[in-house]
Scaffold this motif. Structure first.
Motif, PDB file in Angstrom:
ATOM      1  N   UNK A   1       9.243  16.894   8.813  1.00 53.05           N
ATOM      2  CA  UNK A   1       9.561  16.831   7.387  1.00 53.05           C
ATOM      3  C   UNK A   1       8.305  17.025   6.555  1.00 53.05           C
ATOM      4  N   UNK A   2       8.515  17.366   5.285  1.00 50.62           N
ATOM      5  CA  UNK A   2       7.398  17.508   4.363  1.00 50.62           C
ATOM      6  C   UNK A   2       6.790  16.128   4.087  1.00 50.62           C
ATOM      7  N   UNK A   3       5.488  16.062   3.821  1.00 50.49           N
ATOM      8  CA  UNK A   3       4.856  14.771   3.534  1.00 50.49           C
ATOM      9  C   UNK A   3       5.481  14.100   2.314  1.00 50.49           C
ATOM     10  N   UNK A   4       5.644  12.783   2.395  1.00 51.55           N
ATOM     11  CA  UNK A   4       6.152  12.003   1.265  1.00 51.55           C
ATOM     12  C   UNK A   4       5.397  10.687   1.190  1.00 51.55           C
ATOM     13  N   UNK A   5       5.380  10.100  -0.015  1.00 50.21           N
ATOM     14  CA  UNK A   5       4.690   8.826  -0.190  1.00 50.21           C
ATOM     15  C   UNK A   5       5.648   7.676   0.093  1.00 50.21           C
ATOM     16  N   UNK A   6       5.172   6.693   0.845  1.00 46.48           N
ATOM     17  CA  UNK A   6       5.987   5.525   1.185  1.00 46.48           C
ATOM     18  C   UNK A   6       5.208   4.255   0.866  1.00 46.48           C
TER      19      UNK A   6
ATOM     20  N   UNK B   1       0.847  -1.195   0.000  1.00 48.90           N
ATOM     21  CA  UNK B   1       0.000   0.000   0.000  1.00 48.90           C
ATOM     22  C   UNK B   1       0.881   1.244   0.000  1.00 48.90           C
ATOM     23  N   UNK B   2       0.324   2.319  -0.492  1.00 46.68           N
ATOM     24  CA  UNK B   2       1.022   3.600  -0.518  1.00 46.68           C
ATOM     25  C   UNK B   2       0.315   4.551   0.429  1.00 46.68           C
ATOM     26  N   UNK B   3       1.090   5.208   1.301  1.00 50.31           N
ATOM     27  CA  UNK B   3       0.494   6.176   2.217  1.00 50.31           C
ATOM     28  C   UNK B   3       1.378   7.405   2.320  1.00 50.31           C
TER      29      UNK B   3
ATOM     30  N   UNK C   1       1.551   0.577  13.172  1.00 55.73           N
ATOM     31  CA  UNK C   1       0.786  -0.443  13.879  1.00 55.73           C
ATOM     32  C   UNK C   1       0.366  -1.588  12.971  1.00 55.73           C
ATOM     33  N   UNK C   2       0.232  -1.321  11.663  1.00 57.95           N
ATOM     34  CA  UNK C   2      -0.267  -2.337  10.736  1.00 57.95           C
ATOM     35  C   UNK C   2       0.755  -2.788   9.704  1.00 57.95           C
TER      36      UNK C   2
ATOM     37  N   UNK D   1      10.998  -4.042  -3.035  1.00 57.01           N
ATOM     38  CA  UNK D   1       9.653  -4.291  -3.565  1.00 57.01           C
ATOM     39  C   UNK D   1       9.045  -2.969  -4.001  1.00 57.01           C
ATOM     40  N   UNK D   2       8.369  -2.998  -5.148  1.00 54.38           N
ATOM     41  CA  UNK D   2       7.664  -1.807  -5.624  1.00 54.38           C
ATOM     42  C   UNK D   2       6.172  -1.981  -5.400  1.00 54.38           C
ATOM     43  N   UNK D   3       5.453  -0.881  -5.509  1.00 56.63           N
ATOM     44  CA  UNK D   3       4.024  -0.904  -5.232  1.00 56.63           C
ATOM     45  C   UNK D   3       3.263  -1.712  -6.278  1.00 56.63           C
TER      46      UNK D   3
END
Length: 325
Positions: free
Chosen positions: A250-255, A49-51, A292-293, A301-303
């Motif tokens: 920090x500025x928001x980033x996608x992980x 998942x991407x968040x 937590x999850x 691994x890529x999305x």
């Protein structure tokens, strides 16, 4: 003649048997994979998942005015009446409370018994003589809390609390391990315990120049107080309310995040099994932030890839079926 016929029948049986075994040998290669596949374990796959993530420093605090003063009494007293309430302005010398001297003497005597320090009659009479009839303010400001009428107040405990200044902010305790990351002007997200489903924003406005010790449960820790100013005033905020705070570093980033169940570890490191071209292929990975999850996957691994949800179910298996296929 009979011998020739018997020999002919025997040859026919030999030819028929050879034909049967030849046919069986031709069918087995096509039939066996289906048998093996049907007996292979059915495994579930998942996708990363991407968040959106921002690194934060977390702490707890409470609302307070920039300068607060407690009006106290040197002796334990029973306040019979308050002349001020929350929101009232006071100045030095203003009478804020009346004291019940008789009830106060009994209060002092009871404290003496509780502490196994029985007062002699002369000592109690001397203490009673020192009990004031009234309590006056020794500072100016706006009353933000009171002890309430008919309250027994310990020595040094606040009869009223006065705010000197109108700015209500938050004082948060930040661990000494994280304080170096905190800077004035950083954005802060906070959720007061009184409003657990609401998120408010503010900024770091001051950092204490000294650390202090406090108990977090049974653990003694060193913290530094950080003052936070809400972006917008809210009439629901009150001095003394507790709140959780998150200082944004920090500025928001996608992980990319995978559930913990999909990640395994051995002596070589962390790994997953990726579903690729019909096969379960082991892939070494590097993890980052933990939630937590699941855990952040920083490398390996890529999305867009599919990962087996239970690595133990496919480990060492040559044939694996995917759930739903």
């Amino acid at each position: 003649m009979l011998m020739i016929i018997e020999r002919a029948d025997y040859m026919k049986k030999i030819i028929a048997a050879a034909a049967f075994f030849a046919l069986a040998a031709a069918c087995v290669p096509a039939f066996m994979p289906a048998v093996i596949e049907s007996s292979a374990p059915v495994c579930r796959i998942t996708s990363p998942s991407v968040r959106t993530f921002s690194e934060t420093v977390n702490g707890t605090g409470e609302f307070s005015y920039e300068t607060e003063r407690d009006v106290t009494c040197a002796l334990p007293v029973v306040v019979s009446r308050l002349y001020v309430g929350e929101g009232d302005l006071v100045s030095p010398g203003d009478v804020i409370a009346a004291v019940d001297k008789k009830a106060s003497a009994a209060f002092i005597e009871s404290l003496g018994r509780m502490n196994m320090l029985s007062f002699a009659a002369a000592d109690l009479q001397a203490a009673t003589a020192l009990i004031p009839e009234k309590i006056s303010a020794d500072c100016s400001g706006r009353v933000i809390s009171t002890c309430g009428s008919n309250s027994a107040v310990q020595s040094g405990a606040p009869v009223v609390t006065v705010a000197q200044g109108s700015e209500l902010g938050i004082v948060a305790a930040i661990s000494e391990l994280d304080i170096a990351k905190v800077k004035i002007g950083q954005e802060v997200m906070f959720t007061p315990s009184a409003f657990p489903n609401e998120l408010f924003l503010g900024k770091v406005s001051a950092i204490s120049s000294a650390a202090r010790s406090r108990y977090n449960g049974a653990v003694l820790e060193t913290v530094v107080d950080v003052r936070i100013t809400p972006n917008s005033p809210d009439k629901r905020f009150k001095s003394g309310l507790s709140t959780d705070v998150s200082i944004v570093l920090s500025e928001p980033r996608e992980i990319v995040v995978l559930p913990y169940s999909a990640i395994e570890q051995d002596e070589t490191g962390e790994y997953v099994y990726v579903y690729e071209n019909g096969q379960a292929l082991r892939r070494n990975i590097t993890t980052g932030k933990e939630f937590s999850d699941g855990a952040e996957i920083t490398c390996g691994v890529t999305v867009k890839e599919e990962v087996f949800a239970d690595p133990k179910a496919v480990a060492g298996k040559k044939f694996v079926r995917v759930e739903g296929e």
